[in-house]
Motif scaffolding. Structure first.
Motif, PDB file in Angstrom:
ATOM      1  N   THR A  22       0.831  -1.218   0.000  1.00  0.00           N
ATOM      2  CA  THR A  22       0.000   0.000   0.000  1.00  0.00           C
ATOM      3  C   THR A  22       0.859   1.260   0.000  1.00  0.00           C
ATOM      4  N   TRP A  23       2.091   1.163  -0.492  1.00  0.00           N
ATOM      5  CA  TRP A  23       3.010   2.296  -0.456  1.00  0.00           C
ATOM      6  C   TRP A  23       2.415   3.484  -1.219  1.00  0.00           C
ATOM      7  N   PRO A  24       2.229   4.641  -0.548  1.00  0.00           N
ATOM      8  CA  PRO A  24       1.519   5.772  -1.168  1.00  0.00           C
ATOM      9  C   PRO A  24       2.116   6.241  -2.492  1.00  0.00           C
ATOM     10  N   ALA A  25       3.439   6.334  -2.571  1.00  0.00           N
ATOM     11  CA  ALA A  25       4.061   6.803  -3.813  1.00  0.00           C
ATOM     12  C   ALA A  25       3.782   5.857  -4.968  1.00  0.00           C
ATOM     13  N   ALA A  26       3.669   4.571  -4.662  1.00  0.00           N
ATOM     14  CA  ALA A  26       3.366   3.590  -5.702  1.00  0.00           C
ATOM     15  C   ALA A  26       1.883   3.626  -6.071  1.00  0.00           C
ATOM     16  N   GLU A  27       1.027   3.676  -5.063  1.00  0.00           N
ATOM     17  CA  GLU A  27      -0.410   3.696  -5.336  1.00  0.00           C
ATOM     18  C   GLU A  27      -0.828   4.949  -6.097  1.00  0.00           C
ATOM     19  N   SER A  61       0.806   4.205 -13.474  1.00  0.00           N
ATOM     20  CA  SER A  61       1.567   3.440 -14.467  1.00  0.00           C
ATOM     21  C   SER A  61       2.192   2.180 -13.878  1.00  0.00           C
ATOM     22  N   ILE A  62       2.010   1.936 -12.564  1.00  0.00           N
ATOM     23  CA  ILE A  62       2.581   0.742 -11.947  1.00  0.00           C
ATOM     24  C   ILE A  62       1.539   0.041 -11.087  1.00  0.00           C
ATOM     25  N   ARG A  63       1.784  -1.243 -10.826  1.00  0.00           N
ATOM     26  CA  ARG A  63       0.921  -2.021  -9.941  1.00  0.00           C
ATOM     27  C   ARG A  63       1.784  -2.954  -9.101  1.00  0.00           C
ATOM     28  N   GLU A  97      18.323  -9.551  11.495  1.00  0.00           N
ATOM     29  CA  GLU A  97      18.598  -9.032  10.157  1.00  0.00           C
ATOM     30  C   GLU A  97      17.754  -9.770   9.119  1.00  0.00           C
ATOM     31  N   VAL A  98      17.428  -9.061   8.042  1.00  0.00           N
ATOM     32  CA  VAL A  98      16.561  -9.648   7.026  1.00  0.00           C
ATOM     33  C   VAL A  98      16.860  -9.014   5.669  1.00  0.00           C
ATOM     34  N   ARG A  99      16.801  -9.836   4.625  1.00  0.00           N
ATOM     35  CA  ARG A  99      16.946  -9.347   3.253  1.00  0.00           C
ATOM     36  C   ARG A  99      15.555  -9.061   2.701  1.00  0.00           C
ATOM     37  N   LEU A 100      15.384  -7.886   2.117  1.00  0.00           N
ATOM     38  CA  LEU A 100      14.057  -7.415   1.734  1.00  0.00           C
ATOM     39  C   LEU A 100      13.991  -7.016   0.265  1.00  0.00           C
ATOM     40  N   LEU A 101      12.780  -7.132  -0.275  1.00  0.00           N
ATOM     41  CA  LEU A 101      12.516  -6.688  -1.640  1.00  0.00           C
ATOM     42  C   LEU A 101      11.053  -6.271  -1.743  1.00  0.00           C
ATOM     43  N   CYS A 102      10.822  -5.038  -2.155  1.00  0.00           N
ATOM     44  CA  CYS A 102       9.464  -4.530  -2.396  1.00  0.00           C
ATOM     45  C   CYS A 102       9.410  -4.058  -3.842  1.00  0.00           C
ATOM     46  N   THR A 103       8.643  -4.756  -4.661  1.00  0.00           N
ATOM     47  CA  THR A 103       8.669  -4.519  -6.102  1.00  0.00           C
ATOM     48  C   THR A 103       7.275  -4.254  -6.654  1.00  0.00           C
ATOM     49  N   TRP A 104       7.182  -3.230  -7.489  1.00  0.00           N
ATOM     50  CA  TRP A 104       5.976  -2.947  -8.260  1.00  0.00           C
ATOM     51  C   TRP A 104       6.324  -3.083  -9.736  1.00  0.00           C
ATOM     52  N   GLY A 109       4.084  -3.910 -18.252  1.00  0.00           N
ATOM     53  CA  GLY A 109       4.950  -5.057 -18.052  1.00  0.00           C
ATOM     54  C   GLY A 109       6.380  -4.862 -18.484  1.00  0.00           C
ATOM     55  N   SER A 110       6.762  -3.640 -18.824  1.00  0.00           N
ATOM     56  CA  SER A 110       8.077  -3.412 -19.416  1.00  0.00           C
ATOM     57  C   SER A 110       9.220  -3.400 -18.418  1.00  0.00           C
ATOM     58  N   ASP A 111       8.937  -3.146 -17.138  1.00  0.00           N
ATOM     59  CA  ASP A 111      10.019  -3.039 -16.166  1.00  0.00           C
ATOM     60  C   ASP A 111       9.446  -3.104 -14.758  1.00  0.00           C
ATOM     61  N   THR A 112      10.331  -3.244 -13.776  1.00  0.00           N
ATOM     62  CA  THR A 112       9.924  -3.239 -12.379  1.00  0.00           C
ATOM     63  C   THR A 112      10.447  -1.981 -11.692  1.00  0.00           C
ATOM     64  N   VAL A 113       9.780  -1.604 -10.605  1.00  0.00           N
ATOM     65  CA  VAL A 113      10.163  -0.436  -9.817  1.00  0.00           C
ATOM     66  C   VAL A 113      10.312  -0.886  -8.369  1.00  0.00           C
ATOM     67  N   GLU A 114      11.455  -0.563  -7.761  1.00  0.00           N
ATOM     68  CA  GLU A 114      11.742  -1.003  -6.398  1.00  0.00           C
ATOM     69  C   GLU A 114      11.471   0.115  -5.387  1.00  0.00           C
ATOM     70  N   PHE A 115      10.815  -0.257  -4.280  1.00  0.00           N
ATOM     71  CA  PHE A 115      10.562   0.680  -3.188  1.00  0.00           C
ATOM     72  C   PHE A 115      11.119   0.147  -1.867  1.00  0.00           C
ATOM     73  N   THR A 116      12.019  -0.815  -1.947  1.00  0.00           N
ATOM     74  CA  THR A 116      12.512  -1.499  -0.756  1.00  0.00           C
ATOM     75  C   THR A 116      13.103  -0.529   0.262  1.00  0.00           C
ATOM     76  N   ALA A 117      14.021   0.315  -0.177  1.00  0.00           N
ATOM     77  CA  ALA A 117      14.712   1.210   0.753  1.00  0.00           C
ATOM     78  C   ALA A 117      13.740   2.174   1.425  1.00  0.00           C
ATOM     79  N   ASP A 118      12.805   2.718   0.653  1.00  0.00           N
ATOM     80  CA  ASP A 118      11.855   3.678   1.212  1.00  0.00           C
ATOM     81  C   ASP A 118      10.935   3.022   2.239  1.00  0.00           C
ATOM     82  N   VAL A 119      10.435   1.834   1.904  1.00  0.00           N
ATOM     83  CA  VAL A 119       9.527   1.140   2.819  1.00  0.00           C
ATOM     84  C   VAL A 119      10.262   0.740   4.097  1.00  0.00           C
ATOM     85  N   ALA A 120      11.456   0.187   3.951  1.00  0.00           N
ATOM     86  CA  ALA A 120      12.225  -0.232   5.127  1.00  0.00           C
ATOM     87  C   ALA A 120      12.538   0.954   6.032  1.00  0.00           C
TER      88      ALA A 120
END
Length: 203
Positions: A142-147, A151-153, A172-179, A184-195
């Motif tokens: 539900t990341w606001p910048a993504a919602e 152009s992304i989902r 410690e944990v390895r994380l990935l948050c991807t929209w 379908g042309s590419d992915t957008v990462e929000f991992t750092a912002d969400v963490a």
């Protein structure tokens, strides 16, 4: 996504000289499969997801080329827990690989941390790992910048406990948050912002 450069090599076949593409680089990446998952199950899942990977399906006229699953490291050891992978698609311009993204979506861990799309964090002091992961997943989806971006989902929220060697699994944990772009042309990462919003500290 990685691109592999292919070189033409002339060879004789059936009395004809033909141009045959061979890889100029070895694009295999080495991963540890998720704990308690069998190699057969992981291999089937990787092959299925690679062959239907959305960024590739909606890419620049890409055609599925290969899902390579080779158990064991580059010396053939650890065949039950480590695997060499390639997810490759092609078009007239050459070969494009989606190995890291597909492997990450299945929870596999790169043996070399430099190949990892994951980011490593220490969770806030006094917070349990379960509580942090629940909050991370909820916030990622539900990341606001993504919602706010039509152009992304949402594509996925993935985590792996511990550092890149599997240590410190309580802190410690390895994380990935991807929209995913809607075309379908590419992915957008929000991992750092969400963490960061949850008080996690990059390691």
């Amino acid at each position: 996504m990685r691109s592999a450069v292919f070189l033409p090599v002339l060879c004789a076949a059936f009395g004809l000289v033909r141009a045959t593409p061979i890889p100029a680089v070895d694009d295999r990446l080495l991963y540890k499969i998720p704990a308690k998952e069998s190699m057969d199950a992981f291999g089937a899942a990787f092959t299925s997801r690679c062959s239907t990977w959305e960024p590739a399906l909606h890419g620049a006229s890409l055609t599925f080329l290969q899902a390579l699953v080779e158990p064991g490291d580059f010396s053939g050891n650890n065949a039950d827990t480590e695997v060499k992978l390639v997810c490759a698609w092609s078009n007239d311009a050459g070969i494009q690989t989606f190995t890291a993204d597909v492997a990450a979506s299945l929870g596999a861990t790169p043996v070399s941390a430099s190949d990892s799309p994951f980011l490593l964090y220490a969770i806030p002091a006094g917070e349990t790992m379960d509580d942090f992961l629940s909050a991370f997943t909820s916030t990622c989806t539900t990341w606001p910048a993504a919602e706010a971006d039509p152009s992304i989902r949402f594509l996925g929220s993935v985590h792996e406990l511990g550092d890149f060697s599997g240590n410190n699994a309580d802190t410690e944990v390895r994380l990935l948050c991807t929209w995913l772009k809607t075309d379908g042309s590419d992915t957008v990462e929000f991992t750092a912002d969400v963490a960061a919003s949850l008080g996690a500290t990059p390691v």
